[in-house]
Write a protein that holds these residues in place. Sequence first.
Motif, mmCIF file in Angstrom:
data_model
loop_
_atom_site.group_PDB
_atom_site.id
_atom_site.type_symbol
_atom_site.label_atom_id
_atom_site.label_comp_id
_atom_site.label_asym_id
_atom_site.label_seq_id
_atom_site.Cartn_x
_atom_site.Cartn_y
_atom_site.Cartn_z
ATOM 1 N N UNK A 68 0.813 -1.222 0.000
ATOM 2 C CA UNK A 68 0.000 0.000 0.000
ATOM 3 C C UNK A 68 0.842 1.266 0.000
ATOM 4 N N UNK A 69 2.143 1.134 0.201
ATOM 5 C CA UNK A 69 3.038 2.300 0.267
ATOM 6 C C UNK A 69 3.319 2.836 -1.139
ATOM 7 N N UNK A 70 2.272 3.318 -1.791
ATOM 8 C CA UNK A 70 2.394 3.743 -3.180
ATOM 9 C C UNK A 70 2.793 5.212 -3.279
ATOM 10 N N UNK A 71 3.427 5.530 -4.389
ATOM 11 C CA UNK A 71 3.739 6.916 -4.728
ATOM 12 C C UNK A 71 2.669 7.408 -5.702
ATOM 13 N N UNK A 72 2.028 8.509 -5.365
ATOM 14 C CA UNK A 72 0.919 9.005 -6.178
ATOM 15 C C UNK A 72 1.486 9.809 -7.339
ATOM 16 N N UNK A 73 1.518 9.173 -8.501
ATOM 17 C CA UNK A 73 2.100 9.768 -9.696
ATOM 18 C C UNK A 73 1.076 9.958 -10.800
ATOM 19 N N UNK A 74 0.150 9.015 -10.919
ATOM 20 C CA UNK A 74 -0.860 9.057 -11.973
ATOM 21 C C UNK A 74 -2.252 9.155 -11.357
ATOM 22 N N UNK A 75 -3.248 9.384 -12.206
ATOM 23 C CA UNK A 75 -4.633 9.425 -11.731
ATOM 24 C C UNK A 75 -5.028 8.086 -11.114
#
Length: 242
Positions: free
Chosen positions: A210-217
């Motif tokens: 769940x430790x995502x980097x918010x880069x795209x929609x």
Amino acid sequence: MNIAVLFAGGVGSRMKAGTVPKQFLEIHGKPVIVHTLELFEHHPEIDAIAVAILPSARAELEKLIRRFDIEKVRWVVDGGATGQESRHNALKAVAADCPEDSVVLVHDGVRPLINDEIISQNIDLVKREGNAITCSKVTETIVESHEHILTDVIPRDHLYAAQAPQSFKLGEILDLYDRAVSEGENDSIDSCSLMHRYGKVIHRITGPKSNIKITTADDLYIARTYFSIIENQQLYGMPGGE
């Protein structure tokens, strides 16, 4: 000292969100950067926070820091032309005020889904081994491809995706950034890559997917879902997930 060093310099070119930088897009009523700041603000082992931000977004960030009572932000520095330059600027600002044996947790401003345990594990491993890279286990089949042809299938048993925080002793990581610039390297992917380039032994912490980097929609939609899961868990005791 334990210091969070946040890079929030992106313009969101892959987000397609109009003129709003991705770090200022809202999830559950708060900008993404605020969610990230609050992780470190509320962690008892974090002493201070540094943020590298685009000069054009600095006033908005400072307004949010006041609005949401983020008290640990000690440095707000101008980001550079690349992520490497922005991280370097922030590390130099911290080094001007803090001892070189301070622990620095280099983190993306748009990666708001880490938790207290991961922060504590990073600090502990740096103190024991000198560095700590947060990673998640690769679960998909990884292939190599050239011109739409798959040329290799890579065994995934020992594959991890490097994420953040990426944590170090301040003096050592700043020396590597200085060295990279002196050798003409100005656009390294991340601090882990610099450590590897210069032959350092790197230590891993396994974090949640769940430790995502918010880069795209798509990332933004996924992050909103995770925040809903966390909120439901807090309110109703519903189980969460990775």
